[in-house]
Scaffold this active site. Structure first.
Site, PDB file in Angstrom:
ATOM      1  N   ASP A 158       5.446  -5.484  14.690  1.00 26.31           N
ATOM      2  CA  ASP A 158       4.638  -4.778  13.699  1.00 26.31           C
ATOM      3  C   ASP A 158       3.646  -3.820  14.365  1.00 26.31           C
ATOM      4  OD1 ASP A 158       2.963  -4.107  11.430  1.00 26.31           O
ATOM      5  OD2 ASP A 158       3.751  -5.907  10.466  1.00 26.31           O
ATOM      6  N   HIS A 166       6.904  -3.182  10.584  1.00 28.41           N
ATOM      7  CA  HIS A 166       6.401  -3.623   9.289  1.00 28.41           C
ATOM      8  C   HIS A 166       7.375  -3.322   8.150  1.00 28.41           C
ATOM      9  CE1 HIS A 166       3.197  -5.149   6.825  1.00 28.41           C
ATOM     10  NE2 HIS A 166       3.181  -4.067   6.069  1.00 28.41           N
ATOM     11  N   SER A 204       3.645  -6.763   2.053  1.00 29.01           N
ATOM     12  CA  SER A 204       2.421  -6.279   2.678  1.00 29.01           C
ATOM     13  C   SER A 204       1.219  -6.754   1.854  1.00 29.01           C
ATOM     14  CB  SER A 204       2.466  -4.761   2.842  1.00 29.01           C
ATOM     15  OG  SER A 204       1.516  -4.337   3.789  1.00 29.01           O
ATOM     16  N   GLN A 205       0.310  -5.858   1.434  1.00 24.42           N
ATOM     17  CA  GLN A 205      -0.884  -6.336   0.737  1.00 24.42           C
ATOM     18  C   GLN A 205      -0.552  -7.070  -0.566  1.00 24.42           C
ATOM     19  OE1 GLN A 205      -3.166  -2.694   0.225  1.00 24.42           O
ATOM     20  NE2 GLN A 205      -2.296  -2.293  -1.792  1.00 24.42           N
ATOM     21  N   MET A 246       0.824  -1.202   0.000  1.00 21.39           N
ATOM     22  CA  MET A 246       0.000   0.000   0.000  1.00 21.39           C
ATOM     23  C   MET A 246       0.863   1.259   0.000  1.00 21.39           C
ATOM     24  SD  MET A 246      -2.757   1.025   2.989  1.00 21.39           S
ATOM     25  CE  MET A 246      -1.565   1.071   4.317  1.00 21.39           C
TER      26      MET A 246
END
Length: 298
Positions: free
Chosen positions: A225, A281, A107-108, A33
């Site tokens: 995270d 993260h 991530s995504q 993202m």
């Protein structure tokens, strides 16, 4: 001189027997993202790092849109199902990938590449490496990357108002993997992406078969995270249904117990790999990457 004359034919013979060195397996990467395919401090850095460590490797860093700005914007506002279709088309027409490829999502990008594995088996994905991907979705955005904080404030308000409304689902990426443990029925009925790839509305045997064809499915969780809620989603765990405090690991979920995706069978076969790394993260060192991730790419 006599010794050299013996060595040369022996080496030539070995070359004939062994043949040319096998080409490196191509790699496809998908950013997270607020990022883009070619950002020199993120995906651009990763691409150069891999190319340095594995000489001759072909790396495709996915770009959704005609430039980096569109690519970044689409990570917030383009329907994920449309993005996955676009990526499947890119992969199917890339001559470098037809013999198979490894995939690495950040991530995504981790859950998006899993959707590619489940929906688009040609060309074949060999290993899937999910670095901080949220495979059971998220129920909150505690923090946002880089300069996207103003967007995340807006996203939070939008999700609070109606994550599962048709308009929000179709036009806000993060709503499409929003998983409200207090509204499981709404999630199952109205989530247009995550509920589908996680077999929440029925079993798509093709999804299961295609995912199980992976050699390895590697999931990396960041142990400190502060951006993913809950962090255990990075290992396919989530909140226990009906509340948002207690979490359960993948092995205690119905998805695993009923083996809707074949994850239980993959786990027993040693195909699931759970890695933990200290840090927030997507914060990791080159040394960790070399020792923990590169072996799956070689």
């Amino acid at each position: 001189m006599a010794a050299l004359s013996v060595v040369v034919p022996v080496l030539a013979l070995l070359g004939l027997c062994l043949g040319p060195a096998a080409a490196a397996t191509p790699l496809v990467i998908w950013h997270g993202m607020g990022d883009s395919c070619c950002n020199p401090v993120s995906m651009g850095y990763i691409q150069k790092l891999v190319e340095k460590k594995i000489p001759g490797i072909y790396v495709l860093s996915l770009k959704i849109g005609s430039n980096m700005i569109q690519d970044m914007e689409n990570s917030f506002f383009m329907n994920v199902n449309d993005q996955v279709r676009e990526v499947c088309s890119q992969l199917a027409t890339d001559p470098h990938l037809q013999g198979g490829y490894n995939a690495m999502g950040f991530s995504q990008g981790g859950q998006f590449l899993r959707a590619v594995a489940q929906r688009c088996p040609a060309p074949p994905m060999l290993n899937l490496i999910s670095i901080g991907g949220q495979h059971q979705g998220v129920y909150g955005f505690p923090r946002c990357p880089g300069e996207s904080s103003h967007l995340c404030d807006w996203i939070r308000k939008t999700l609070d108002l109606g994550a599962y409304t048709k308009a929000v689902q179709e036009h806000l990426v993060q709503a499409e993997y929003w998983h409200d443990p207090l509204k499981e029925e709404d999630y199952r009925k109205n989530s247009i992406f995550l509920a589908d790839i996680n077999q929440e509305r029925g079993i798509n045997e093709t999804y299961k078969k295609n995912l199980m064809a992976l050699k390895k499915f590697v999931m990396v969780k960041f142990l400190n995270d502060t951006m993913v809620d809950p962090p255990i989603s990075e290992w396919f765990g989530f909140y226990k249904s009906g509340q948002a405090k207690e979490t359960i690991p993948l092995q205690e979920t119905l998805l695993y117990k009923e083996d809707r995706l074949g994850l239980q069978e993959m786990d027993k076969a040693g195909k699931l790999v759970f890695l933990g790394v200290k840090g927030d993260h997507l914060h990791f060192s080159e040394e960790w990457f070399d020792s923990s991730i590169l072996p799956f790419l070689q």
